[in-house]
Design an enzyme around this catalytic site. Structure first.
Site, PDB file in Angstrom:
ATOM      1  NE  ARG A 199      -4.334  -0.922  -0.126  1.00 19.90           N
ATOM      2  CZ  ARG A 199      -4.485  -1.926  -0.994  1.00 19.90           C
ATOM      3  NH1 ARG A 199      -3.477  -2.306  -1.757  1.00 19.90           N
ATOM      4  NH2 ARG A 199      -5.638  -2.553  -1.122  1.00 19.90           N
ATOM      5  CD  GLU A 228      -2.692   3.068  -5.936  1.00 22.08           C
ATOM      6  OE1 GLU A 228      -3.669   2.393  -6.310  1.00 22.08           O
ATOM      7  OE2 GLU A 228      -1.752   2.592  -5.292  1.00 22.08           O
ATOM      8  CG  HIS A 249      -2.830  -0.953  -7.202  1.00 28.03           C
ATOM      9  ND1 HIS A 249      -3.387  -0.220  -6.182  1.00 28.03           N
ATOM     10  CD2 HIS A 249      -2.931  -2.249  -6.790  1.00 28.03           C
ATOM     11  CE1 HIS A 249      -3.807  -1.025  -5.214  1.00 28.03           C
ATOM     12  NE2 HIS A 249      -3.528  -2.279  -5.568  1.00 28.03           N
TER      13      HIS A 249
HETATM   14  O1  LIG Z   1      -6.044  -5.108  -2.007  1.00 29.26           O
HETATM   15  C1  LIG Z   1      -5.830  -5.856  -2.969  1.00 29.26           C
HETATM   16  O2  LIG Z   1      -6.393  -6.961  -3.081  1.00 29.26           O
HETATM   17  C2  LIG Z   1      -4.837  -5.458  -4.012  1.00 29.26           C
HETATM   18  O3  LIG Z   1      -4.279  -4.210  -3.728  1.00 29.26           O
HETATM   19  C3  LIG Z   1      -5.399  -5.488  -5.418  1.00 29.26           C
HETATM   20  O4  LIG Z   1      -6.303  -4.467  -5.665  1.00 29.26           O
HETATM   21  P1  LIG Z   1      -7.142  -4.493  -7.051  1.00 29.26           P
HETATM   22  O5  LIG Z   1      -8.140  -5.607  -6.934  1.00 29.26           O
HETATM   23  O6  LIG Z   1      -7.803  -3.165  -7.141  1.00 29.26           O
HETATM   24  O7  LIG Z   1      -6.166  -4.739  -8.131  1.00 29.26           O
END
Ligand SMILES: O=C(O)[C@H](O)COP(=O)(O)O
Length: 295
Positions: A199, A228, A249
């Site tokens: 994170r 983001e 991400h």
């Molecule tokens: O918290 C999560 O599972 C990951 O950071 C992935 O996030 P996303 O499903 O938005 O890619």
């Protein structure tokens, strides 16, 4: 973009981290919305307190994307050891700069894993097979559990001077905000490299930028950012830095992970509905108080 008023018509919503389920969205859905399923692990994009207030069950699928997040972490560690990203870009631009893109081996180096949950442990297991020494910190995981994954559990103070690479795998909570900062970086080996696929905010971006400039930090990889998509000048400078590998991400962005989290969220919905004896677990429910409203 999804209009907030649409939530009036929904009984349930399934989201990834981009969709922000704010108090405002939950108020708009009040009366109809009963459950928000997070097809992923982090629920920091959902106002859980407001959901509980409106009797909206919040659930997640904590394990479904762990392997993908773990593999991206390992790939980024590799990309910090060998400059495949800039070297590949230079070839696309028509250059042949062999001398510019020498790297270093991972074999014999020490990787510190901060946070020994599912993802952290899997990273340790994989990188150990590359000949790295794996040390780690976690306030909950026992020494025996860490050892079973080939990880030597230590205190943070023991870790800083030993690590060649540090990867973080914790949630962002007050105790982990800026866990890696100017003062902890100063305690590290000169040339330490850091990786954040967890994170934004666990690693202080300005501190890394300064350490990259001084040479205290020799490289960094970031898949996640405090905001983001990034807007701040600090994050933009970090992303643009030649010693930084940045991805938008992508930890959970694989076909396999998305199928897994979709199936898990569907199973949890079926379990909530009680319509299938096969699924009795609601293990991912975050706010059991909201669930109690329907029982
Ligand atoms: O918290 C999560 O599972 C990951 O950071 C992935 O996030 P996303 O499903 O938005 O890619």
């Amino acid at each position: 973009m999804l209009h907030i008023n649409l939530f009036r018509n929904f009984d349930a919503a399934i989201v990834r981290s981009d969709t922000k389920i704010t108090a405002e969205v939950l108020a708009a859905g009040a009366g109809s919305l009963k459950v928000v399923g997070r097809a992923g692990a982090g629920v920091d994009n959902i106002d859980v307190a407001a959901a509980t207030k409106h009797n909206v069950v919040v659930l997640n699928t904590p394990g479904g994307n762990s392997i993908s997040a773990c593999e991206l972490t390992c790939i980024l560690i590799g990309a910090l050891a060998r400059p495949v990203v800039p070297a590949g870009q230079s070839m696309k631009e028509g250059r042949w700069d062999r001398k510019l893109y020498s790297g270093s081996e991972l074999y014999g180096k020490t990787l510190a894993v901060l946070g020994l949950g599912r993802i952290g442990r899997e990273v340790g297991i994989r990188m150990k097979t590359w000949g790295m020494r794996i040390i780690g910190y976690d306030p909950i995981t026992t020494e025996a559990e860490a050892k079973a994954a080939g990880i030597e559990k230590m205190t943070l103070e023991q870790i800083w001077p030993l690590a060649d690479y540090i990867t973080v795998h914790t949630p962002l909570i007050p105790a982990t905000k800026n866990l890696i900062n100017a003062s902890t970086l100063a305690k590290c080996r000169k040339g330490v490299k850091v990786i954040n696929v967890a994170r934004g905010g666990i690693i202080d971006e300005q501190a890394v930028l300064d350490a990259l400039e001084s040479g205290q930090c020799a490289g960094a990889a970031f898949d996640v950012f405090p905001e983001e998509p990034p807007k701040s000048a600090v994050t933009k400078a970090l992303v643009a830095h030649p010693k930084v590998v940045a991805t938008p991400h992508l930890g959970a962005s694989t076909g396999e992970a998305q199928v897994r989290v979709a199936v898990e969220v569907a199973e949890q919905f079926i379990a909530l509905n009680g319509s299938s004896p096969k699924y009795t677990s609601t293990a991912g429910v975050i706010n059991k108080e909201a669930l109690a409203h329907y029982q």
